[in-house]
Design a protein around this motif. Structure first.
Motif, PDB file in Angstrom:
ATOM      1  N   ALA A 792      65.863 -28.936   5.642  1.00  0.00           N
ATOM      2  CA  ALA A 792      65.283 -29.585   4.470  1.00  0.00           C
ATOM      3  C   ALA A 792      65.244 -31.085   4.709  1.00  0.00           C
ATOM      4  CB  ALA A 792      66.096 -29.272   3.215  1.00  0.00           C
ATOM      5  N   ASN A 793      64.201 -31.744   4.184  1.00  0.00           N
ATOM      6  CA  ASN A 793      64.060 -33.196   4.237  1.00  0.00           C
ATOM      7  C   ASN A 793      63.760 -33.705   2.836  1.00  0.00           C
ATOM      8  OD1 ASN A 793      64.196 -33.275   7.181  1.00  0.00           O
ATOM      9  ND2 ASN A 793      62.124 -32.434   7.159  1.00  0.00           N
ATOM     10  N   PHE A 794      64.277 -34.872   2.526  1.00  0.00           N
ATOM     11  CA  PHE A 794      64.121 -35.438   1.180  1.00  0.00           C
ATOM     12  C   PHE A 794      63.867 -36.934   1.296  1.00  0.00           C
ATOM     13  CE2 PHE A 794      66.053 -37.703  -2.405  1.00  0.00           C
ATOM     14  CZ  PHE A 794      65.370 -37.137  -3.466  1.00  0.00           C
ATOM     15  N   LEU A 795      63.007 -37.447   0.412  1.00  0.00           N
ATOM     16  CA  LEU A 795      62.724 -38.883   0.366  1.00  0.00           C
ATOM     17  C   LEU A 795      62.413 -39.287  -1.070  1.00  0.00           C
ATOM     18  CD1 LEU A 795      62.023 -41.669   1.615  1.00  0.00           C
ATOM     19  CD2 LEU A 795      59.697 -40.801   1.960  1.00  0.00           C
ATOM     20  N   THR A 796      62.970 -40.406  -1.471  1.00  0.00           N
ATOM     21  CA  THR A 796      62.615 -40.966  -2.772  1.00  0.00           C
ATOM     22  C   THR A 796      62.482 -42.479  -2.636  1.00  0.00           C
ATOM     23  OG1 THR A 796      63.178 -41.036  -5.128  1.00  0.00           O
ATOM     24  CG2 THR A 796      64.999 -41.229  -3.585  1.00  0.00           C
ATOM     25  N   THR A 797      61.424 -43.033  -3.229  1.00  0.00           N
ATOM     26  CA  THR A 797      61.195 -44.475  -3.278  1.00  0.00           C
ATOM     27  C   THR A 797      60.792 -44.830  -4.699  1.00  0.00           C
ATOM     28  OG1 THR A 797      58.822 -44.409  -2.786  1.00  0.00           O
ATOM     29  CG2 THR A 797      60.337 -44.358  -0.906  1.00  0.00           C
ATOM     30  N   ARG A 798      60.680 -46.115  -4.945  1.00  0.00           N
ATOM     31  CA  ARG A 798      60.322 -46.546  -6.295  1.00  0.00           C
ATOM     32  C   ARG A 798      58.952 -46.022  -6.705  1.00  0.00           C
ATOM     33  NH1 ARG A 798      62.293 -52.906  -5.931  1.00  0.00           N
ATOM     34  NH2 ARG A 798      64.546 -52.471  -6.094  1.00  0.00           N
ATOM     35  N   GLY A 799      58.009 -46.032  -5.784  1.00  0.00           N
ATOM     36  CA  GLY A 799      56.665 -45.605  -6.147  1.00  0.00           C
ATOM     37  C   GLY A 799      56.399 -44.132  -5.964  1.00  0.00           C
ATOM     38  N   ASN A 800      57.224 -43.469  -5.145  1.00  0.00           N
ATOM     39  CA  ASN A 800      56.989 -42.053  -4.842  1.00  0.00           C
ATOM     40  C   ASN A 800      58.315 -41.310  -4.850  1.00  0.00           C
ATOM     41  OD1 ASN A 800      53.994 -41.958  -3.956  1.00  0.00           O
ATOM     42  ND2 ASN A 800      54.830 -43.681  -2.781  1.00  0.00           N
ATOM     43  N   PRO A 801      58.784 -40.916  -6.030  1.00  0.00           N
ATOM     44  CA  PRO A 801      60.092 -40.258  -6.109  1.00  0.00           C
ATOM     45  C   PRO A 801      60.047 -38.790  -5.707  1.00  0.00           C
ATOM     46  CG  PRO A 801      59.139 -40.441  -8.289  1.00  0.00           C
ATOM     47  CD  PRO A 801      58.192 -41.149  -7.355  1.00  0.00           C
ATOM     48  N   ASN A 802      61.144 -38.326  -5.146  1.00  0.00           N
ATOM     49  CA  ASN A 802      61.426 -36.898  -4.973  1.00  0.00           C
ATOM     50  C   ASN A 802      60.391 -36.150  -4.130  1.00  0.00           C
ATOM     51  OD1 ASN A 802      63.680 -37.319  -6.590  1.00  0.00           O
ATOM     52  ND2 ASN A 802      62.558 -36.784  -8.460  1.00  0.00           N
ATOM     53  N   TYR A 803      60.138 -36.646  -2.916  1.00  0.00           N
ATOM     54  CA  TYR A 803      59.372 -35.883  -1.936  1.00  0.00           C
ATOM     55  C   TYR A 803      60.349 -34.958  -1.220  1.00  0.00           C
ATOM     56  CZ  TYR A 803      56.866 -34.667   2.297  1.00  0.00           C
ATOM     57  OH  TYR A 803      56.285 -33.977   3.326  1.00  0.00           O
ATOM     58  N   ARG A 804      59.976 -33.656  -1.069  1.00  0.00           N
ATOM     59  CA  ARG A 804      60.882 -32.674  -0.489  1.00  0.00           C
ATOM     60  C   ARG A 804      60.142 -31.753   0.481  1.00  0.00           C
ATOM     61  NH1 ARG A 804      60.558 -32.470  -5.626  1.00  0.00           N
ATOM     62  NH2 ARG A 804      60.178 -30.259  -5.900  1.00  0.00           N
ATOM     63  N   GLU A 805      60.864 -31.331   1.501  1.00  0.00           N
ATOM     64  CA  GLU A 805      60.354 -30.355   2.468  1.00  0.00           C
ATOM     65  C   GLU A 805      61.428 -29.292   2.725  1.00  0.00           C
ATOM     66  OE1 GLU A 805      57.703 -33.404   5.268  1.00  0.00           O
ATOM     67  OE2 GLU A 805      59.476 -32.406   6.091  1.00  0.00           O
ATOM     68  N   PHE A 806      60.980 -28.061   2.901  1.00  0.00           N
ATOM     69  CA  PHE A 806      61.878 -26.960   3.258  1.00  0.00           C
ATOM     70  C   PHE A 806      61.199 -26.155   4.362  1.00  0.00           C
ATOM     71  CE2 PHE A 806      62.304 -27.979  -1.221  1.00  0.00           C
ATOM     72  CZ  PHE A 806      63.659 -28.234  -1.332  1.00  0.00           C
ATOM     73  N   TYR A 807      61.957 -25.737   5.353  1.00  0.00           N
ATOM     74  CA  TYR A 807      61.316 -25.036   6.469  1.00  0.00           C
ATOM     75  C   TYR A 807      62.278 -24.046   7.117  1.00  0.00           C
ATOM     76  CZ  TYR A 807      63.818 -28.496   9.315  1.00  0.00           C
ATOM     77  OH  TYR A 807      64.783 -29.281   9.884  1.00  0.00           O
ATOM     78  N   VAL A 808      61.670 -23.081   7.804  1.00  0.00           N
ATOM     79  CA  VAL A 808      62.389 -22.143   8.667  1.00  0.00           C
ATOM     80  C   VAL A 808      61.712 -22.194  10.028  1.00  0.00           C
ATOM     81  CG1 VAL A 808      63.119 -20.628   6.787  1.00  0.00           C
ATOM     82  CG2 VAL A 808      60.947 -20.190   7.949  1.00  0.00           C
ATOM     83  N   GLY A 809      62.454 -21.875  11.080  1.00  0.00           N
ATOM     84  CA  GLY A 809      61.852 -21.967  12.400  1.00  0.00           C
ATOM     85  C   GLY A 809      62.488 -21.033  13.404  1.00  0.00           C
ATOM     86  N   LEU A 810      61.799 -20.872  14.523  1.00  0.00           N
ATOM     87  CA  LEU A 810      62.282 -20.103  15.666  1.00  0.00           C
ATOM     88  C   LEU A 810      62.168 -20.977  16.904  1.00  0.00           C
ATOM     89  CD1 LEU A 810      60.596 -16.631  15.020  1.00  0.00           C
ATOM     90  CD2 LEU A 810      62.994 -17.244  14.639  1.00  0.00           C
ATOM     91  N   GLN A 811      63.184 -20.910  17.753  1.00  0.00           N
ATOM     92  CA  GLN A 811      63.209 -21.769  18.934  1.00  0.00           C
ATOM     93  C   GLN A 811      63.661 -20.980  20.139  1.00  0.00           C
ATOM     94  OE1 GLN A 811      64.905 -25.855  18.670  1.00  0.00           O
ATOM     95  NE2 GLN A 811      66.351 -25.156  20.218  1.00  0.00           N
ATOM     96  N   ARG A 812      63.037 -21.287  21.276  1.00  0.00           N
ATOM     97  CA  ARG A 812      63.469 -20.735  22.558  1.00  0.00           C
ATOM     98  C   ARG A 812      63.260 -21.810  23.615  1.00  0.00           C
ATOM     99  NH1 ARG A 812      66.833 -18.386  25.782  1.00  0.00           N
ATOM    100  NH2 ARG A 812      65.940 -17.145  27.468  1.00  0.00           N
ATOM    101  N   LEU A 813      64.367 -22.333  24.147  1.00  0.00           N
ATOM    102  CA  LEU A 813      64.319 -23.413  25.125  1.00  0.00           C
ATOM    103  C   LEU A 813      63.553 -24.591  24.531  1.00  0.00           C
ATOM    104  CD1 LEU A 813      63.746 -21.237  28.326  1.00  0.00           C
ATOM    105  CD2 LEU A 813      65.904 -22.098  27.412  1.00  0.00           C
ATOM    106  N   ILE A 814      62.430 -25.030  25.169  1.00  0.00           N
ATOM    107  CA  ILE A 814      61.682 -26.191  24.664  1.00  0.00           C
ATOM    108  C   ILE A 814      60.595 -25.795  23.672  1.00  0.00           C
ATOM    109  CG2 ILE A 814      62.104 -27.497  26.777  1.00  0.00           C
ATOM    110  CD1 ILE A 814      59.186 -26.866  27.570  1.00  0.00           C
ATOM    111  N   PHE A 815      60.464 -24.510  23.377  1.00  0.00           N
ATOM    112  CA  PHE A 815      59.399 -24.052  22.481  1.00  0.00           C
ATOM    113  C   PHE A 815      59.967 -23.822  21.076  1.00  0.00           C
ATOM    114  CE2 PHE A 815      58.426 -22.607  26.777  1.00  0.00           C
ATOM    115  CZ  PHE A 815      57.186 -23.209  26.979  1.00  0.00           C
ATOM    116  N   ARG A 816      59.211 -24.255  20.086  1.00  0.00           N
ATOM    117  CA  ARG A 816      59.671 -24.083  18.712  1.00  0.00           C
ATOM    118  C   ARG A 816      58.479 -23.960  17.779  1.00  0.00           C
ATOM    119  NH1 ARG A 816      63.935 -27.978  15.419  1.00  0.00           N
ATOM    120  NH2 ARG A 816      63.101 -27.599  13.337  1.00  0.00           N
ATOM    121  N   VAL A 817      58.606 -23.055  16.785  1.00  0.00           N
ATOM    122  CA  VAL A 817      57.596 -22.869  15.749  1.00  0.00           C
ATOM    123  C   VAL A 817      58.299 -22.896  14.399  1.00  0.00           C
ATOM    124  CG1 VAL A 817      55.822 -21.361  14.792  1.00  0.00           C
ATOM    125  CG2 VAL A 817      56.138 -21.479  17.264  1.00  0.00           C
TER     126      VAL A 817
END
Length: 840
Positions: A792-817
């Motif tokens: 999860a990633n989160f960002l809040t600023t005075r002009g743009n409050p409460n931006y959020r991201e949620f993700y799931v992923g799969l990884q193998r060595l240098i490859f990731r989706v």
């Protein structure tokens, strides 16, 4: 007397003291050696089969050795009478009285198979098997055995060997065989290593290792355990990791929660040296759980580990690089109430594309000194110190020092590779090898760049990859960004490098030339100076957006000209130094003249429906035409001061003869930053003060469930009287399908410029890698060895409050989706897939 001269005199005096000490120890060792004689022999089983790696030690002492792969053993003893003990898992322990006089002695040993018997023939039942009761007592005594001593010193010898056992004939040509120094059927030793260290330990987990001698020949394997700290396998710990071979930990058979993961079967009991020893078979509750198979041997009454023979497999345990790993450990009594390992061994084998290989790492522990008192601040974060003469020990030194004899094949390999190494130091070889080494591989140059070096490797040249040299963007059109780095090594402690760059855009006909110079002057404090000057076309987002390569592809193929540029003519200098262990300071001062740029080129390979290029002004409203020349900032000058201090708590490090090398800490790093725009000095137009702080940590191991990483950053412009867009605080956002997940402070979907701010902000990032602990339970997914992630990633600023991201992923060595979704306030913003395949 000037400071550089004093520093050099200090180094000279330091080296003189070390060499005098080494000379004294060598002479002393020679004198002692003259009074010692060799006890050696061959160890076999009841059918005359050789028994490799048998432990051999002197009873009521902490001095011993281990037999080699051929079952041969040797060690030096002063004249006197000794009780010599021979121990090997699966064989009955034997002890012999040996008298050493004025000559060498030979004692060949034939061990008998250990017979473990059960008192009755009750059928095995996991609820009633006596093995369960025995292991409950062992687990109950676990903490007591871990705390039997406060500290210790020990001398540790580590031996590593990797062999190629067989190879496919179709792939084993004469050139490959010669390069790997193999025999006619593709067999041979690929790698050998030896090290001798003093290992110092204090409860609960402080340690310092001093490497006295080290030797390595052959091609370095992808994983190694050639330090004493690498083989600190404590079975009494709840979880331990096999670094390099698995991304998750394994439950110890005597962990506090082991009964939730194992069943135990009593195989039988025997009496050895007056002690009753139980052999317990490990039966994991689940086939693919993070557990060991094998046997563990328990001392009755004390309920402590006598020895262990554990196994992991690629099939059941998702090992990387190898197929099987066997771990063997022998404990011996240092005192009646203190038992510690006498030998630890990792042996492995694997098969890659038909190349079958195998090898081992063996650790032999000698001269334990229990409950040592260490000086104050002895454990100061330095976990390894390599002696200045460790890598130059002679073959005579190793012959007199190593506690186990070389096999014939190992001895031949040393002679052959030592001779080859001596030849490689000649001018003839260096001349031939330089031309060979500096030959360009065009495919490698395309992605990774090209390296060349002088014969003595004091001078080197790196040409940046082709993918970063030719580019296209809507501001410059097609362009060339020629960039090289030249490095000169003055000596082991000083080096400098320069990176000149030439850039030209064929559409706006803008030529840029700049240079970065760095001087590394103190590798023991990570100290360096740098200076840069020239002109360039820079990204308005100063933390970076997309590389020239990816921006070229997205612009030409999809009409996504994401990156926005401006012109800068600049000069600056800076310095960094580690003020104390774990405290890194850096500061810089820069002056630049900056002006706005506009789009001048609109080339594309194909038309994308309902898609148009965007303005080079990132704040222009949606729908603004690509040739827009709206105002973003005036041409101006900026004098800026930057400084930061990073505090890494409990910083651990390695000291080598060439410098200090910091290791990742198990605690967070706190960084304090300050940036000031200085007004009215040299015509500077900026006037602002910016402060921020961030705290971060990577790879926090969470038991058996993988590891987590996080970063929290907050800051504000306490003065924003006059600043321009490139002075704003920017974020590591992402636009486009590809992304770079290697930095925990990055976003998946955040636009590069929209949220940039000249006010207060707070951002938070969290990611957990389950290291396959979930997918390993699914049969058809297990073989893929995928690692599952959430974040999860989160960002809040005075002009743009409460931006959020949620993700799931799969990884193998240098490859990731990854698949994720983002929100701005209460509204869904973007969702989709992001991929990474090693190119940034």
């Amino acid at each position: 007397m000037n400071k550089p001269f004093r520093h050099k005199m200090y180094l000279v005096n330091s080296y003189m003291k070390r060499y005098l000490l080494i000379l004294f120890l060598t002479l002393t060792a020679s004198a002692v050696s003259a009074q010692q004689h060799l006890l050696s022999g061959h160890i076999t089983g009841p059918k005359n089969e050789l028994i490799p790696f048998t432990s051999v030690y002197i009873r009521n002492s902490t001095y011993g050795t281990t037999a080699n792969e051929d079952g041969n053993y040797q060690f030096r003893l002063a004249p006197g009478s000794y009780k010599v003990v021979y121990r090997m898992v699966g064989y009955r322990e034997k002890a012999y009285d040996v008298t050493i006089g004025d000559h060498d002695e030979r004692l060949d040993i034939q061990l008998e198979e250990e017979i473990f018997t059960l008192k009755d023939s009750t059928a095995y039942n996991e609820k009633t098997d006596p093995g369960m009761d025995i292991m409950r007592k062992v687990i109950a005594a676990r903490k007591q055995h871990m705390q039997e001593f406060k500290s210790y010193k020990a001398t540790v010898y580590i031996k590593g060997v990797q062999r190629l056992i067989s190879a496919p004939k179709g792939l084993m040509g004469e050139t490959v065989s010669r390069q790997l120094e193999l025999d006619s059927v593709g067999r041979g030793i690929l790698y050998q290593s030896e090290s001798l260290s003093e290992f110092n330990f204090e409860q609960p987990s402080k340690f310092k290792e001093i490497t006295i001698a080290s030797k390595t020949v052959g091609a370095s394997p992808p994983f190694s355990y050639n330090k004493a700290s690498d083989l600190q396998l404590n079975i009494y710990n709840d979880v331990f990791a096999i670094n390099g071979l698995s991304s998750h930990g394994f439950v110890s058979p005597v962990a506090s929660n082991a009964l939730s993961h194992y069943n135990y079967k009593l195989v039988g009991t025997t009496v050895t040296n007056g002690r009753t020893i139980h052999k317990i078979q490990l039966l994991p509750n689940h086939k693919h759980s993070p557990t060991f198979k094998g046997n563990i041997y328990i001392v009755d009454g004390d309920w402590r580990i006598y020895s262990a023979d554990l196994m992991l497999t690629k099939k059941n345990d998702n090992l990387n690089l190898i197929d099987t790993l066997n771990i063997s450990q022998q404990y011996i009594p240092i005192r009646d109430s203190v038992w510690l390992p006498s030998a630890i061994q990792y042996s492995y084998n694997g098969n890659v594309l038909g190349f079958e290989f195998g090898g081992y790492y063996l650790g032999i522990y000698n001269n334990y000194r229990i409950d040592q008192t260490f000086p104050d601040k002895y454990f100061n974060g330095e976990v390894l110190r390599v002696d200045t003469a460790a890598n130059i020990k002679t073959s005579n030194y190793w012959a007199a020092t190593r506690p186990l004899p070389l096999t014939k094949s190992e001895a031949r390999d040393y002679v052959k590779k030592d001779s080859a190494e001596a030849f490689h130091k000649t001018d003839v070889w260096k001349e031939v090898n330089q031309h060979k080494k500096n030959n360009i591989n065009y495919f490698s140059y395309l992605i990774f760049g090209y390296d060349a070096s002088s014969r003595d490797e004091r001078d080197s040249l790196y040409i940046f990859p082709f993918l970063q040299t030719f580019y296209y963007n809507t501001v410059e059109g097609f362009g060339i960004n020629a960039k090289v780095t030249y490095t000169h090594k003055v000596d082991d402690f000083h080096s400098w490098k320069i990176t000149p760059a030439l850039r030209y855009g064929f559409s706006n006909k803008l030529f840029s030339a700049n240079m970065l110079g760095e001087y590394l002057n103190d590798p023991f404090h990570n100290s360096k100076f740098w200076v840069n000057f020239g002109s360039d076309v820079l990204d308005l987002n100063n933390v970076g957006t997309r590389s020239l390569y990816f921006n070229t592809l997205s612009t030409l193929l999809y009409e996504n000209n994401y990156v926005k540029y401006y012109r800068s003519q600049y000069g600056g200098f800076g310095y960094q130094r580690e003020l104390a262990n774990g405290v890194m300071w850096s500061g810089s001062l820069s002056y630049s003249g900056r002006r706005q740029l506009y789009n001048t080129s609109f080339s594309k390979i194909r038309d994308v429906k309902n898609k148009e290029f965007t303005s080079n002004n990132p704040l222009a409203p949606a729908g603004t035409p690509a040739d827009d020349q709206s105002f973003l900032f005036p041409t101006h000058q900026a004098l800026s001061l930057n400084t930061s201090v990073a505090f890494t708590f409990d910083q651990q490090y390695i000291t080598r003869p060439t410098g200090k090398f910091n290791l990742p800490s198990k605690y967070p790093t706190l960084t304090l930053n300050y940036r000031k725009g200085i007004n009215k000095v040299f015509g500077s137009d900026v006037d602002y003060d910016f402060v921020s702080a961030d705290i971060s940590q990577s790879n926090i191991r969470i038991g058996l469930s993988g590891y987590s990483s996080f970063k929290l950053t907050g800051g504000d412009f306490i003065n924003n009287h006059k600043l321009y867009f490139m002075d704003y605080y920017h974020y590591l956002g992402n636009q486009g399908t590809t992304f770079d997940p290697l930095y925990i402070g990055s976003f998946h979907f955040l636009p590069f410029y929209t949220y940039s701010t000249y006010g207060a902000f707070f951002e938070a990032h969290y990611q957990h890698n389950f290291a396959g602990s979930i997918l390993n339970k699914i049969p058809f997914m297990r073989k893929l060895k995928l690692e599952e992630l959430i974040g999860a990633n989160f960002l809040t600023t005075r002009g743009n409050p409460n931006y959020r991201e949620f993700y799931v992923g799969l990884q193998r060595l240098i490859f990731r989706v990854d698949y994720g979704i983002s929100y701005t306030g209460n509204n869904k913003y973007i969702q989709g897939i992001r991929i990474f395949y090693g190119i940034r």
